[in-house]
Design a protein around this motif. Sequence first.
Motif, PDB file in Angstrom:
ATOM      1  N   GLY A  12       0.762  -1.236   0.000  1.00 35.37           N
ATOM      2  CA  GLY A  12       0.000   0.000   0.000  1.00 35.37           C
ATOM      3  C   GLY A  12       0.795   1.289   0.000  1.00 35.37           C
ATOM      4  N   ILE A  13       2.130   1.224  -0.069  1.00 38.87           N
ATOM      5  CA  ILE A  13       2.908   2.458  -0.080  1.00 38.87           C
ATOM      6  C   ILE A  13       2.950   3.013  -1.495  1.00 38.87           C
ATOM      7  N   THR A  14       2.572   4.278  -1.617  1.00 40.08           N
ATOM      8  CA  THR A  14       2.560   4.956  -2.907  1.00 40.08           C
ATOM      9  C   THR A  14       3.477   6.167  -2.839  1.00 40.08           C
ATOM     10  N   ARG A  15       4.411   6.234  -3.753  1.00 36.49           N
ATOM     11  CA  ARG A  15       5.292   7.400  -3.854  1.00 36.49           C
ATOM     12  C   ARG A  15       4.523   8.504  -4.570  1.00 36.49           C
ATOM     13  N   CYS A  16       4.552   9.701  -4.029  1.00 38.15           N
ATOM     14  CA  CYS A  16       3.803  10.823  -4.601  1.00 38.15           C
ATOM     15  C   CYS A  16       4.773  11.830  -5.209  1.00 38.15           C
ATOM     16  N   LYS A  26      -8.594  14.458  -8.982  1.00 41.77           N
ATOM     17  CA  LYS A  26      -9.454  13.785  -9.959  1.00 41.77           C
ATOM     18  C   LYS A  26     -10.866  13.606  -9.403  1.00 41.77           C
ATOM     19  N   ASP A  27     -11.835  13.501 -10.312  1.00 40.30           N
ATOM     20  CA  ASP A  27     -13.234  13.335  -9.909  1.00 40.30           C
ATOM     21  C   ASP A  27     -13.456  12.069  -9.082  1.00 40.30           C
ATOM     22  N   ASP A  28     -12.664  11.017  -9.345  1.00 40.99           N
ATOM     23  CA  ASP A  28     -12.833   9.773  -8.593  1.00 40.99           C
ATOM     24  C   ASP A  28     -12.028   9.763  -7.288  1.00 40.99           C
ATOM     25  N   LEU A  29     -11.336  10.862  -6.977  1.00 41.26           N
ATOM     26  CA  LEU A  29     -10.556  11.061  -5.751  1.00 41.26           C
ATOM     27  C   LEU A  29      -9.364  10.109  -5.611  1.00 41.26           C
ATOM     28  N   SER A  30      -8.987   9.440  -6.683  1.00 39.55           N
ATOM     29  CA  SER A  30      -7.914   8.453  -6.606  1.00 39.55           C
ATOM     30  C   SER A  30      -6.547   9.053  -6.299  1.00 39.55           C
ATOM     31  N   ASP A  31      -6.381  10.343  -6.519  1.00 34.53           N
ATOM     32  CA  ASP A  31      -5.094  10.982  -6.223  1.00 34.53           C
ATOM     33  C   ASP A  31      -5.183  11.977  -5.065  1.00 34.53           C
ATOM     34  N   GLN A  32      -6.287  11.949  -4.336  1.00 41.92           N
ATOM     35  CA  GLN A  32      -6.489  12.891  -3.247  1.00 41.92           C
ATOM     36  C   GLN A  32      -5.422  12.743  -2.159  1.00 41.92           C
ATOM     37  N   ALA A  33      -5.086  11.527  -1.787  1.00 45.14           N
ATOM     38  CA  ALA A  33      -4.083  11.315  -0.738  1.00 45.14           C
ATOM     39  C   ALA A  33      -2.714  11.843  -1.161  1.00 45.14           C
ATOM     40  N   CYS A  34      -2.359  11.677  -2.430  1.00 50.58           N
ATOM     41  CA  CYS A  34      -1.073  12.189  -2.912  1.00 50.58           C
ATOM     42  C   CYS A  34      -1.063  13.718  -2.947  1.00 50.58           C
ATOM     43  N   HIS A  35      -2.172  14.334  -3.273  1.00 52.57           N
ATOM     44  CA  HIS A  35      -2.237  15.799  -3.236  1.00 52.57           C
ATOM     45  C   HIS A  35      -1.970  16.296  -1.816  1.00 52.57           C
ATOM     46  N   LEU A  36      -2.553  15.643  -0.834  1.00 58.78           N
ATOM     47  CA  LEU A  36      -2.334  16.029   0.558  1.00 58.78           C
ATOM     48  C   LEU A  36      -0.881  15.783   0.960  1.00 58.78           C
ATOM     49  N   SER A  37      -0.337  14.651   0.536  1.00 62.87           N
ATOM     50  CA  SER A  37       1.056  14.326   0.843  1.00 62.87           C
ATOM     51  C   SER A  37       2.007  15.374   0.287  1.00 62.87           C
ATOM     52  N   VAL A  38       1.805  15.761  -0.957  1.00 68.91           N
ATOM     53  CA  VAL A  38       2.657  16.773  -1.596  1.00 68.91           C
ATOM     54  C   VAL A  38       2.495  18.122  -0.898  1.00 68.91           C
ATOM     55  N   ALA A  39       1.272  18.467  -0.530  1.00 60.69           N
ATOM     56  CA  ALA A  39       1.029  19.735   0.157  1.00 60.69           C
ATOM     57  C   ALA A  39       1.742  19.794   1.503  1.00 60.69           C
ATOM     58  N   LYS A  40       1.915  18.645   2.123  1.00 56.37           N
ATOM     59  CA  LYS A  40       2.599  18.583   3.419  1.00 56.37           C
ATOM     60  C   LYS A  40       4.086  18.258   3.268  1.00 56.37           C
ATOM     61  N   LYS A  42       5.576  15.611   2.004  1.00 57.88           N
ATOM     62  CA  LYS A  42       5.871  14.222   2.371  1.00 57.88           C
ATOM     63  C   LYS A  42       6.060  13.413   1.091  1.00 57.88           C
ATOM     64  N   PRO A  43       6.907  12.364   1.130  1.00 59.43           N
ATOM     65  CA  PRO A  43       7.221  11.629  -0.091  1.00 59.43           C
ATOM     66  C   PRO A  43       6.170  10.629  -0.557  1.00 59.43           C
ATOM     67  N   GLY A  44       5.206  10.288   0.291  1.00 63.41           N
ATOM     68  CA  GLY A  44       4.234   9.298  -0.134  1.00 63.41           C
ATOM     69  C   GLY A  44       3.166   9.053   0.911  1.00 63.41           C
ATOM     70  N   VAL A  45       2.332   8.061   0.629  1.00 66.59           N
ATOM     71  CA  VAL A  45       1.245   7.677   1.529  1.00 66.59           C
ATOM     72  C   VAL A  45       1.219   6.162   1.651  1.00 66.59           C
ATOM     73  N   ILE A  46       0.577   5.674   2.690  1.00 62.25           N
ATOM     74  CA  ILE A  46       0.390   4.240   2.856  1.00 62.25           C
ATOM     75  C   ILE A  46      -1.090   3.980   3.114  1.00 62.25           C
ATOM     76  N   ARG A  47      -1.619   2.985   2.444  1.00 62.65           N
ATOM     77  CA  ARG A  47      -3.001   2.584   2.651  1.00 62.65           C
ATOM     78  C   ARG A  47      -2.997   1.411   3.628  1.00 62.65           C
ATOM     79  N   VAL A  48      -3.827   1.508   4.640  1.00 61.61           N
ATOM     80  CA  VAL A  48      -3.904   0.483   5.674  1.00 61.61           C
ATOM     81  C   VAL A  48      -5.352   0.044   5.807  1.00 61.61           C
ATOM     82  N   GLY A  49      -5.576  -1.261   5.841  1.00 63.24           N
ATOM     83  CA  GLY A  49      -6.920  -1.804   5.954  1.00 63.24           C
ATOM     84  C   GLY A  49      -7.438  -1.792   7.382  1.00 63.24           C
TER      85      GLY A  49
END
Length: 80
Positions: A12-16, A26-40, A42-49
Amino acid sequence: NMNRYTQYAPTGITRCEPQNLGTAVKDDLSDQACHLSVAKNKPGVIRVGGGENWDKTFRAVIDANEAQEEGGAKYHIVGG
C-alpha cells in the motif's frame, strides 16, 4: 473478525511525485491522498486496511525502505 478484512499495507505504499499530479484532484478522488502528501511535503502515503495492526504497518514501511536501490530510510512512520 476484522482480521479477515483486506490487508493493504504490504503493497500500500505509494510514492507521490508533484510533477505527476494535476492541479486539481481527480473526480474519482484516486489521487487525493497524494495531493495532501505533496502539500505537506511528504514523499508518499500508505493505505492500511481496517483489520491491520501497527505491526503490519511498521513492517510494510521497513520493507519498502529496504527495497530501495538508493538506500536509506525514505519513509518514516509514527504510531503508538
